[in-house]
Write a protein that holds these residues in place. Structure first.
Motif, short mmCIF file in Angstrom:
data_model
loop_
_atom_site.label_atom_id
_atom_site.label_comp_id
_atom_site.label_asym_id
_atom_site.label_seq_id
_atom_site.Cartn_x
_atom_site.Cartn_y
_atom_site.Cartn_z
N ILE A 50 8.61 -20.39 16.09
CA ILE A 50 8.29 -19.66 17.35
C ILE A 50 8.47 -18.24 17.33
O ILE A 50 9.26 -17.77 16.50
CB ILE A 50 9.79 -20.44 18.26
N VAL A 51 7.52 -17.73 17.93
CA VAL A 51 7.49 -16.15 18.00
C VAL A 51 7.20 -15.84 19.43
O VAL A 51 6.39 -16.54 20.19
CB VAL A 51 6.46 -15.60 17.21
N SER A 52 7.94 -14.87 19.79
CA SER A 52 7.89 -14.55 21.32
C SER A 52 7.70 -13.01 21.49
O SER A 52 8.21 -12.09 20.54
CB SER A 52 8.94 -14.89 22.14
N SER A 53 7.19 -12.37 22.44
CA SER A 53 7.05 -10.79 22.82
C SER A 53 7.66 -10.78 24.28
O SER A 53 7.93 -11.95 24.83
CB SER A 53 5.94 -10.04 22.56
N ASP A 54 7.55 -9.77 24.79
CA ASP A 54 8.05 -9.59 26.14
C ASP A 54 7.03 -10.65 27.25
O ASP A 54 7.71 -11.07 28.02
CB ASP A 54 7.76 -8.25 26.74
N ASP A 55 5.79 -10.68 26.90
CA ASP A 55 4.75 -11.16 28.08
C ASP A 55 4.24 -12.33 27.35
O ASP A 55 3.30 -13.23 28.15
CB ASP A 55 3.91 -10.20 28.35
N VAL A 56 4.35 -12.53 26.08
CA VAL A 56 3.71 -14.00 25.16
C VAL A 56 4.39 -14.64 24.45
O VAL A 56 5.25 -14.01 23.69
CB VAL A 56 2.12 -13.30 24.96
N HIS A 57 4.23 -15.82 24.43
CA HIS A 57 5.06 -16.77 23.56
C HIS A 57 4.18 -17.63 22.76
O HIS A 57 2.83 -18.06 23.32
CB HIS A 57 6.00 -17.81 24.41
N ALA A 58 4.59 -17.93 21.50
CA ALA A 58 3.61 -18.85 20.80
C ALA A 58 4.52 -19.94 19.99
O ALA A 58 5.51 -19.49 19.26
CB ALA A 58 2.66 -18.15 20.04
N ARG A 59 4.00 -21.12 19.70
CA ARG A 59 4.17 -22.02 18.67
C ARG A 59 3.20 -22.05 17.56
O ARG A 59 2.00 -21.76 17.76
CB ARG A 59 4.34 -23.19 19.07
N ILE A 60 3.61 -21.86 16.32
CA ILE A 60 3.01 -21.96 14.98
C ILE A 60 3.00 -22.77 13.92
O ILE A 60 4.37 -23.34 13.79
CB ILE A 60 3.07 -20.44 14.43
N TRP A 61 1.92 -23.35 13.40
CA TRP A 61 1.80 -24.45 12.45
C TRP A 61 1.13 -23.70 11.46
O TRP A 61 0.13 -23.06 11.44
CB TRP A 61 1.34 -25.57 12.91
N VAL A 88 -0.56 -20.45 22.06
CA VAL A 88 -0.07 -19.35 22.79
C VAL A 88 0.17 -19.42 24.37
O VAL A 88 -0.81 -20.09 24.87
CB VAL A 88 -1.32 -18.06 22.74
N THR A 89 1.25 -19.03 24.97
CA THR A 89 1.23 -19.15 26.49
C THR A 89 1.44 -17.82 27.02
O THR A 89 2.34 -17.09 26.48
CB THR A 89 2.69 -19.86 26.66
N ASN A 90 0.70 -17.48 28.02
CA ASN A 90 1.07 -16.12 28.66
C ASN A 90 2.08 -16.35 29.77
O ASN A 90 2.05 -16.82 30.66
CB ASN A 90 -0.27 -15.82 29.20
N ARG A 91 3.13 -15.55 29.52
CA ARG A 91 4.31 -15.50 30.44
C ARG A 91 4.14 -14.49 31.48
O ARG A 91 4.99 -14.56 32.33
CB ARG A 91 5.65 -15.39 29.72
N HIS A 92 2.95 -13.55 31.40
CA HIS A 92 2.98 -12.48 32.69
C HIS A 92 2.80 -13.15 33.83
O HIS A 92 2.16 -14.08 34.01
CB HIS A 92 2.03 -11.44 31.96
N LEU A 93 3.26 -12.53 34.94
CA LEU A 93 2.97 -12.98 36.17
C LEU A 93 1.85 -12.78 36.96
O LEU A 93 1.23 -13.47 37.67
CB LEU A 93 4.21 -12.28 37.12
N THR A 94 1.00 -11.81 36.24
CA THR A 94 -0.32 -11.13 37.14
C THR A 94 -1.49 -11.12 36.14
O THR A 94 -2.69 -10.93 36.58
CB THR A 94 -0.15 -9.88 38.04
N PRO A 119 -5.19 -16.71 31.14
CA PRO A 119 -4.65 -16.43 32.68
C PRO A 119 -3.24 -16.45 32.59
O PRO A 119 -2.34 -17.33 31.88
CB PRO A 119 -4.99 -17.37 33.64
N PRO A 120 -2.64 -15.83 33.70
CA PRO A 120 -0.74 -15.80 33.87
C PRO A 120 -0.59 -17.46 33.72
O PRO A 120 -0.88 -18.28 34.48
CB PRO A 120 -0.69 -15.04 35.09
N GLY A 121 0.46 -17.68 32.87
CA GLY A 121 0.95 -18.98 32.96
C GLY A 121 0.24 -20.06 32.10
O GLY A 121 0.75 -21.24 31.87
N GLY A 122 -0.96 -19.51 31.54
CA GLY A 122 -1.98 -20.71 31.09
C GLY A 122 -1.61 -20.50 29.60
O GLY A 122 -0.70 -19.54 29.00
N SER A 123 -2.13 -21.65 28.84
CA SER A 123 -1.86 -21.71 27.40
C SER A 123 -3.32 -21.69 26.51
O SER A 123 -4.37 -21.94 27.14
CB SER A 123 -1.19 -22.93 26.95
N GLY A 124 -3.47 -21.38 25.32
CA GLY A 124 -4.61 -21.38 24.68
C GLY A 124 -4.39 -21.50 23.21
O GLY A 124 -3.17 -21.31 22.75
#
Length: 288
Positions: free
Chosen positions: A183-194, A208-214, A245-250
């Protein structure tokens, strides 16, 4: 104070003989936006005027040689339209209608031609054709470069592995065999890694998950750096989608050939986003 860069003003041309007899050439103007009309022959300042009464309160005209400068005032929008009469030096009268519009849609420069076969009209047409030809050549070159990249990627195993791991269904067994992700994270983005090892390659798969609101998160660059020298390794990077996009994953996949000296050697795997550290992901101490 910081000066903003000034781009070329929007420009169009009007051929009067191509306008139906029941219509009048239209010029779009906006309050406090200067409009320049260019003619092919000298103008007569005494016969060039706005026809409405008190129109001078809303717009002023300056005539200089073949140029007519229109200066709408801040209250020009109060008029639904203005009628402009232009007289050429040979006595020819030309009629125009000035229509109020938004500043972004107002005419900045208008070249006025009497006929499509006049020298100025022919030059304007030639310039337009040249610009279209240059745009087509550029698009053709881009298409050729893209086609060459596709042909190169067709037999590139690194690209094949990256595309395989981007697919949820195709990569499920590979990721399941790796166990729990990092698991790695920054202020506005979060990721699980394999980490997946396959065919002499090492691949890092980021969910990758975008945690920014806008704001959207866009991958700018992915890299794998030597932990001691910080030298980058040759890496193939693929993302789906490239903008989240905000709240989305890729997914983002980085593939490199497993170095012969990878045993007990550590690396830094990084994803760079568009807006500084808050949008970047970094996994230090990674193995290949």
């Amino acid at each position: 104070m910081h000066a903003e860069p000034v781009g070329a003003a929007p420009r169009r041309h009007v051929v009067l003989s191509e306008i139906p007899p029941s219509q009048v050439a239209e010029i779009r103007f906006a309050a406090d936006v200067l409009t320049v009309l260019r003619f092919e022959s000298e103008l007569d300042p005494t016969g060039t005027r706005l026809l409405e009464q008190d129109s001078a309160l809303h717009a002023s005209l300056d005539v200089s040689g073949r140029l007519l400068l229109l200066h709408p005032s801040a209250g020009a929008w109060l008029w639904p339209r203005l009628h402009l009469q232009v007289r050429l030096a040979d006595g020819t009268l030309l009629a125009f209608v000035l229509l109020p519009s938004a500043p972004a849609q107002a005419d900045a420069q208008v070249d006025v031609f009497l006929h499509p076969a006049t020298p100025g009209a022919l030059r304007a047409t030639l310039e337009k054709v040249r610009a279209e030809h240059a745009a087509l050549k550029l698009e053709h070159a881009r298409s050729l470069a893209e086609l060459a990249r596709y042909h190169e990627d067709e037999f590139n195993p690194d690209v094949a592995i990256a595309v395989l791991l981007l697919n949820d269904e195709a990569s499920r067994s590979f990721l399941k065999a790796q166990g729990a992700p990092f698991i790695v994270s920054s202020d506005d983005v979060h990721a699980r890694i394999w980490l997946v090892r396959l065919a002499g390659r090492s691949a890092y798969v980021f969910l990758v998950t975008n945690r920014h609101l806008t704001k959207d998160w866009t991958l700018l660059q992915g890299s794998i750096l030597d932990g001691r020298t910080e030298e980058p390794l040759p890496v193939t990077v693929r993302a789906r989608p490239s903008t989240i996009p905000p709240g989305g994953s890729g997914r983002v996949v980085l593939v490199t050939r497993t170095p012969p000296s990878a045993h007990n050697h550590f690396y830094s795997v990084q994803l760079q986003g568009p807006e500084g550290p808050a949008w970047q992901l970094c996994y230090n101490g990674a193995e290949l």
